[in-house]
Design a protein around this motif. Structure first.
Motif, short mmCIF file in Angstrom:
data_model
loop_
_atom_site.label_atom_id
_atom_site.label_comp_id
_atom_site.label_asym_id
_atom_site.label_seq_id
_atom_site.Cartn_x
_atom_site.Cartn_y
_atom_site.Cartn_z
N HIS A 1 0.89 -1.22 -0.15
CA HIS A 1 0.07 0.11 -0.16
C HIS A 1 0.96 1.39 0.00
O HIS A 1 1.93 1.37 0.45
CB HIS A 1 -1.02 -0.23 1.42
CG HIS A 1 -1.75 1.32 1.24
ND1 HIS A 1 -2.90 1.42 0.52
CD2 HIS A 1 -1.58 2.43 2.04
CE1 HIS A 1 -3.57 2.61 0.77
NE2 HIS A 1 -2.69 3.14 1.60
N ILE A 2 0.70 2.46 -0.85
CA ILE A 2 1.14 3.53 -0.84
C ILE A 2 0.22 4.58 -0.43
O ILE A 2 -0.72 4.73 -1.01
CB ILE A 2 1.78 3.72 -2.32
CG1 ILE A 2 2.45 2.66 -2.86
CG2 ILE A 2 2.32 5.33 -2.35
CD1 ILE A 2 3.01 2.85 -4.11
N CYS A 3 0.75 5.32 0.66
CA CYS A 3 -0.19 6.45 1.18
C CYS A 3 0.12 7.75 0.51
O CYS A 3 1.25 8.18 0.03
CB CYS A 3 0.28 6.64 2.77
SG CYS A 3 -0.16 5.42 3.82
N PRO A 4 -1.10 8.59 -0.02
CA PRO A 4 -0.94 9.64 -0.59
C PRO A 4 -0.17 10.82 0.20
O PRO A 4 -0.24 10.78 1.44
CB PRO A 4 -1.99 10.20 -0.97
CG PRO A 4 -3.16 9.44 0.02
CD PRO A 4 -2.58 7.95 0.36
N VAL A 5 0.65 11.76 -0.35
CA VAL A 5 1.47 12.84 0.23
C VAL A 5 0.92 14.08 -0.05
O VAL A 5 0.71 14.54 -1.67
CB VAL A 5 2.98 12.58 0.07
CG1 VAL A 5 3.77 13.74 0.76
CG2 VAL A 5 3.46 11.37 0.47
N ALA A 6 0.86 15.00 0.64
CA ALA A 6 0.11 16.43 0.38
C ALA A 6 1.43 17.07 -0.30
O ALA A 6 2.42 16.92 -0.05
CB ALA A 6 -0.39 17.02 1.58
N GLU A 7 0.84 18.16 -1.25
CA GLU A 7 2.02 18.92 -1.93
C GLU A 7 2.22 20.27 -1.02
O GLU A 7 1.50 20.62 -0.24
CB GLU A 7 1.12 19.45 -3.25
CG GLU A 7 0.80 18.50 -4.35
CD GLU A 7 2.18 17.95 -4.88
OE1 GLU A 7 3.36 18.94 -4.82
OE2 GLU A 7 2.38 16.77 -5.25
N PRO B 1 -7.09 9.71 -10.91
CA PRO B 1 -6.55 8.15 -10.95
C PRO B 1 -7.94 7.15 -10.82
O PRO B 1 -8.63 7.41 -9.95
CB PRO B 1 -5.67 8.27 -10.01
CG PRO B 1 -6.08 8.92 -8.91
CD PRO B 1 -6.61 10.13 -9.49
N ILE C 1 -9.03 4.30 -9.26
CA ILE C 1 -8.76 3.13 -8.53
C ILE C 1 -9.50 1.80 -8.57
O ILE C 1 -10.92 2.10 -8.24
CB ILE C 1 -8.85 3.77 -6.87
CG1 ILE C 1 -8.18 5.31 -6.78
CG2 ILE C 1 -8.85 3.09 -5.66
CD1 ILE C 1 -8.40 6.10 -5.69
#
Length: 169
Positions: free
Chosen positions: A28-34, A119, A121
């Motif tokens: 699993h890859i967690c999203p990162v905020a810009e 994206p 999903i």
């Protein structure tokens, strides 16, 4: 002997289930905020004044200067930096102070392009696990993804094991 294969099949199915669960959590890859972008404007002024008591000028005829106060105000300088680079502003010769006769005019155009890509999903499950029965005994099955819409499967029961490839349409 048949109960032994049923127990092994159930244990393998449970083990495959937990192995798939842990593999999903590990991949699993967690999203990162810009990061936030800030615009910074700094204004700094520096004025130096020097007052000195000096003797009056004596002319050649022996007379003394009549002025009691002599004020000399030099041209004001303006230093501008845009994005950390010096930006030169030349004052006119007839200008005593900066902005005396001229002004700064900022012309700025802006354009914003908003391209949104959402994206896809895929929340469908790709691994399969199953248990069943036939007239010859218990049957276990494990299905797994290979690439895109191609998958594979392995099924077995007492004395018989099968494998295959599946194209999902």
């Amino acid at each position: 002997m048949e109960n032994k294969y049923k127990i092994i099949t159930v244990v393998l199915c449970v083990a495959a289930f937990f192995l798939g669960w842990y593999a999903r959590a590990w991949l699993h890859i967690c999203p990162v905020a810009e990061p936030e972008i800030k615009t910074e404007v700094k204004y700094k002024t520096d004025t130096k004044t020097e007052i000195v008591y000096v003797p009056k000028y004596i002319y050649q005829d022996g007379s003394t200067e009549k002025t009691d106060v002599d004020v000399n105000v030099g041209k004001q300088e303006l230093a501008v930096k845009v994005n950390g680079k010096d930006f030169e502003i030349k004052k006119a010769d007839d200008e005593k102070y900066v902005f005396d006769k001229y002004k700064l005019q900022l012309n700025q155009t802006s354009r914003a392009d908003l391209n949104i890509t959402v994206p896809v999903i895929d929340k469908t499950k790709h691994w399969e696990i199953g248990i069943g029965t036939s007239k010859d005994g218990a049957v276990g099955m494990v299905g797994f993804p290979i690439k895109n819409n191609i998958g594979g499967w392995i099924a077995g029961r007492q004395g018989n094991v099968m494998a295959g490839v599946v194209v999902k349409i």
